[in-house]
Design a protein around this motif. Structure first.
Motif, PDB file in Angstrom:
ATOM      1  N   HIS A  69     124.151  -8.954  99.567  1.00  0.00           N
ATOM      2  CA  HIS A  69     122.962  -9.572 100.163  1.00  0.00           C
ATOM      3  C   HIS A  69     123.293 -10.742 101.079  1.00  0.00           C
ATOM      4  N   THR A 187     106.932 -10.645  97.133  1.00  0.00           N
ATOM      5  CA  THR A 187     108.099 -10.441  96.271  1.00  0.00           C
ATOM      6  C   THR A 187     107.717 -10.349  94.802  1.00  0.00           C
ATOM      7  N   HIS A 202     117.996  -3.468  87.138  1.00  0.00           N
ATOM      8  CA  HIS A 202     117.924  -2.688  88.370  1.00  0.00           C
ATOM      9  C   HIS A 202     116.725  -1.753  88.264  1.00  0.00           C
ATOM     10  N   GLU A 241     115.159   0.458  96.095  1.00  0.00           N
ATOM     11  CA  GLU A 241     116.029  -0.133  95.076  1.00  0.00           C
ATOM     12  C   GLU A 241     115.858  -1.655  95.076  1.00  0.00           C
ATOM     13  N   ARG A 242     115.647  -2.199  93.892  1.00  0.00           N
ATOM     14  CA  ARG A 242     115.436  -3.637  93.750  1.00  0.00           C
ATOM     15  C   ARG A 242     116.077  -4.119  92.450  1.00  0.00           C
ATOM     16  N   THR A 243     116.197  -5.455  92.333  1.00  0.00           N
ATOM     17  CA  THR A 243     116.648  -6.109  91.106  1.00  0.00           C
ATOM     18  C   THR A 243     115.611  -7.149  90.714  1.00  0.00           C
ATOM     19  N   LEU A 254     110.821  -9.737  92.405  1.00  0.00           N
ATOM     20  CA  LEU A 254     111.960  -8.923  92.838  1.00  0.00           C
ATOM     21  C   LEU A 254     112.844  -9.680  93.822  1.00  0.00           C
ATOM     22  N   ASP A 255     114.071  -9.179  94.000  1.00  0.00           N
ATOM     23  CA  ASP A 255     115.042  -9.833  94.885  1.00  0.00           C
ATOM     24  C   ASP A 255     114.781  -9.548  96.354  1.00  0.00           C
ATOM     25  N   ASN A 256     114.046  -8.506  96.655  1.00  0.00           N
ATOM     26  CA  ASN A 256     113.725  -8.172  98.046  1.00  0.00           C
ATOM     27  C   ASN A 256     112.241  -7.825  98.144  1.00  0.00           C
ATOM     28  N   GLN A 367     119.183  -1.838 102.543  1.00  0.00           N
ATOM     29  CA  GLN A 367     119.721  -3.197 102.467  1.00  0.00           C
ATOM     30  C   GLN A 367     121.067  -3.316 103.173  1.00  0.00           C
TER      31      GLN A 367
END
Length: 514
Positions: A69, A187, A202, A241-243, A254-256, A367
């Motif tokens: 990232h 987010t 994840h 896909e996210r974390t 979420l991270d994104n 990403q």
């Protein structure tokens, strides 16, 4: 293949022209009155303020892309093996890769780098990397450096990085999104039950599609020609896909960001945990000059890609030159995630000038970051394919002698930033109608920021979001269909946009928060 003096001049001229253009643009911009976009304003402390529309949608943060990232620098991995030019170069390179693949990675997940000494290597097949933690490094990305020549009479990649497996849903973890509408840029949102989630999980942010959505987009009404396919809702269920960063009650962060509105009227969304056993990581390709000799300018019985990557995350390609390939310098497949492609060049394609060829830097993954790249003689030079899910970024890249346009190529790419792209061709974000097999709306949440082009068409789809064209220098064009809605245009042919780069400003603002 012996390169002609003319072709050499193209490379040198492009490099010089890009440098001169960048200097001239910088000087000119410094003399122009500064102005800010109404959509994104930079505060004195470097933070960014975004303007939302009535539904809460705003330009999302694109900065969490590329290798880790962008939060970790690309590492310098020590060489543990060396290969020199020889008659059986491919066998020696592959043997070194296979030997290293069998060794245990270090605590950082790396096995080591393989150094290919300066000289010519004739490669009659594909160099395969199928294990994590391997860096393939040359001693120069010019003809006088480490020169890999693809000699096979087929369309396989010269370097093929391939993990295995697939995204697999963890059964029993799926929950629906409780909010009726989650805007672009958000987010965090509410789910029906977040008790099974925690920070670090994840997850897949699942955006469903229904027939109502297809109908409102008018993608069941594409004017048909031979081979045209109308869109079907079951083909547009999208998995981002996210974390998870945090969980507070039933609110998940979420991270994104969300890259297109998640609207209950159009199918809503869900969240679930996933695994991807077999996906590899920590792969680097560095400092190489790659060629794919061809018998003529339109020949296609030779290598297609210099580098192909699939089922990989947290990798990079740096300082690679590709010449004479039919398709790409770097081709990222849908399961390639968090890849940085930097300071690389793609020149002098050898293929027919038609569909499915000359996609100099192609991204179908999530990403990913392409920066400081240069192309000449391509078609779709910085491009995404069908249902490419963001965020993804092309930053500070240039192209000349173009044969088609830059941008989302077909079928609903979601969330791409084209930042400081310079081209003698076009960047288009539009309804492509029955081009191909029925491309239709090429993308949503596509942002052009401070780009220089010959022409551009940027339109908003009938539903589910907007596209933006901010600070463009070039001609505004109508696109294929003049009755389509304009995107969000601002500052056409107006120099002095601040911040000059949205990606860099977003990255700096995000990292200051940590």
């Amino acid at each position: 293949m012996t390169s002609s003096p003319y072709k050499k001049r193209i490379v040198v001229t492009v490099a010089i022209a890009a440098s001169v253009s960048a200097i001239a643009f910088s000087i000119a911009a410094s003399r122009m009155p500064a102005w800010e976009s109404k959509f994104v304003k930079q505060q004195k402390d470097g933070s960014l303020q975004y303007k939302a529309d009535k539904q809460g949608n705003f330009i999302p943060d694109f900065s969490a892309v590329g290798y880790y990232h962008g939060d970790k620098p690309i590492p310098e991995i020590p060489a543990v093996a060396t290969v020199s030019p020889s008659a059986n170069a491919m066998e020696q390179i592959q043997a070194a890769i296979d030997k290293l693949s069998a060794q245990k990675p270090d605590v950082n997940g790396f096995r080591g780098a393989i150094l290919l000494k300066r000289g010519e290597y004739r490669i009659p097949g594909s160099i395969l990397i199928k294990a994590s933690g391997i860096v393939l490094r040359g001693e120069g990305n010019t003809e006088n450096g480490t020169r890999l020549i693809a000699t096979a009479a087929n369309q396989k990649p010269l370097i093929d990085v391939q993990g295995n497996g697939k995204i697999t849903e963890v059964q029993g973890t799926r929950v629906n999104i409780a909010d009726k509408y989650v805007p672009t840029g958000a987010t965090s949102f509410n789910v029906t039950d977040a008790s099974a989630f925690k920070a670090g999980d994840h997850v897949i942010l699942f955006s469903a599609a229904n027939d109502h959505w297809i109908s409102d987009l008018k993608m069941d009404q594409i004017v048909a020609r031979n081979g045209t396919k109308q869109w079907r809702s079951e083909e547009y269920n999208l998995s981002f896909e996210r974390t998870i960063l945090s969980v507070n009650g039933n609110t998940v962060e979420l991270d994104n960001p969300v890259m297109m509105p998640i609207d209950a009227d159009y199918g809503g969304g869900a969240l679930f945990k996933y695994t991807f056993n077999g996906r590899i990581q920590h792969i680097g390709i560095e400092n190489l000059y790659c060629e794919s000799p061809a018998s003529s300018d339109t020949a296609e019985d030779h290598s297609w890609d210099a580098i192909h990557m699939d089922k990989i995350e947290n990798g990079w390609v740096s300082k690679v030159t590709a010449r004479y390939f039919s398709y790409a310098c770097v081709n990222l497949s849908p399961a390639a995630k968090n890849i940085t492609v930097t300071n690389s060049r793609c020149f002098d394609h050898k293929s027919k000038v038609t569909g499915g060829r000359r996609y100099s830097f192609n991204n179908d993954g999530q990403q990913n970051l392409f920066l400081n790249c240069v192309t000449a003689d391509g078609r779709h030079d910085y491009v995404t394919g069908a249902k490419t899910l963001g965020p993804n970024v092309f930053y500070n890249c240039s192209s000349t002698i173009t044969h088609a346009d830059i941008g989302p190529h077909h079928r609903w790419a979601v969330g791409t930033l084209y930042d400081n792209i310079t081209t003698d061709g076009e960047i288009n974000v539009q309804d492509r109608g029955n081009y191909g097999s029925g491309h239709g709306w090429a993308g949503v949440t596509q942002v052009l920021w401070n780009c220089k082009v010959r022409g551009a068409a940027v339109q908003n789809p009938w539903a589910s979001g907007k596209n933006y064209c901010i600070g463009l220098n070039g001609e505004k064009r109508a696109g294929r269909f003049k009755d389509r809605m304009d995107g969000e245009w601002e500052g056409l042919n107006k120099d002095g946009l601040q911040p000059p780069s949205l990606y860099k400003a977003q990255l700096e603002a995000r990292q200051k928060k940590k």
